[in-house]
Design a protein around this motif. Sequence first.
Motif, PDB file in Angstrom:
ATOM      1  N   ALA A 124     -57.658  81.748  -4.893  1.00 20.13           N
ATOM      2  CA  ALA A 124     -57.540  82.729  -3.810  1.00 20.13           C
ATOM      3  C   ALA A 124     -56.515  83.811  -4.146  1.00 20.13           C
ATOM      4  O   ALA A 124     -56.208  84.650  -3.301  1.00 20.13           O
ATOM      5  N   LYS A 125     -56.018  83.778  -5.385  1.00 23.39           N
ATOM      6  CA  LYS A 125     -55.010  84.751  -5.848  1.00 23.39           C
ATOM      7  C   LYS A 125     -53.796  84.767  -4.923  1.00 23.39           C
ATOM      8  O   LYS A 125     -53.199  85.807  -4.676  1.00 23.39           O
ATOM      9  N   GLU A 126     -53.479  83.600  -4.391  1.00 22.07           N
ATOM     10  CA  GLU A 126     -52.337  83.397  -3.485  1.00 22.07           C
ATOM     11  C   GLU A 126     -52.364  84.371  -2.296  1.00 22.07           C
ATOM     12  O   GLU A 126     -51.333  84.770  -1.778  1.00 22.07           O
ATOM     13  N   GLY A 127     -53.578  84.748  -1.920  1.00 21.17           N
ATOM     14  CA  GLY A 127     -53.739  85.621  -0.762  1.00 21.17           C
ATOM     15  C   GLY A 127     -53.357  87.071  -1.022  1.00 21.17           C
ATOM     16  O   GLY A 127     -53.256  87.865  -0.091  1.00 21.17           O
ATOM     17  N   LYS A 128     -53.165  87.432  -2.285  1.00 21.19           N
ATOM     18  CA  LYS A 128     -52.700  88.792  -2.615  1.00 21.19           C
ATOM     19  C   LYS A 128     -53.842  89.786  -2.801  1.00 21.19           C
ATOM     20  O   LYS A 128     -53.610  90.979  -2.857  1.00 21.19           O
ATOM     21  N   SER A 129     -55.067  89.302  -2.896  1.00 23.85           N
ATOM     22  CA  SER A 129     -56.223  90.175  -3.058  1.00 23.85           C
ATOM     23  C   SER A 129     -57.194  89.943  -1.905  1.00 23.85           C
ATOM     24  O   SER A 129     -57.838  88.898  -1.826  1.00 23.85           O
TER      25      SER A 129
END
Length: 165
Positions: A124-129
Amino acid sequence: MKVNLFKNTEKKYGRDYKNHYIKQYKIFVNSAEKISDRRGTTFSILLAVNSIIIPIILNSFGWTFLKNFWWITIIIPILGILICLIFFRLITSYKQLNTIKFKIIHEMEAKLPLAIYEKEWEYAKEGKSSKIYLQFSKIEPVIIYLFCFFYILSIILIIFFNVFG
């Protein structure tokens, strides 16, 4: 004060270590899911409450029986703003608590065969995208801000129509 998550080694704890570890992990993951459920329920309640308040405000523009006491109608949007602020704080608190819980889950997964939650968060790209994963915690405040904007606009319109109209 820094607390060590792993208070005992397997050798020191005894033969039930792995069994108890898995049970504690399951309980903790379940508690994180319950926080998420409560957060969702809280947000649903916020939407329901605002779905009641907004029509009342819109109808209040036609309340001729309050012509001399029009300022009373300002109380309704002020109440809406206060409710939004309370719900904002509740939702933020749930988010903070779950962030902490998932840090602990990631630490616990370090001693398990699979680190599924940590891997999911990596994907989840640590919620950064937002193209890969749009965090609900980023949408919730926007909705609350929109309700507050509506309430502030309502207060301005109520004053304008009753003072200048």
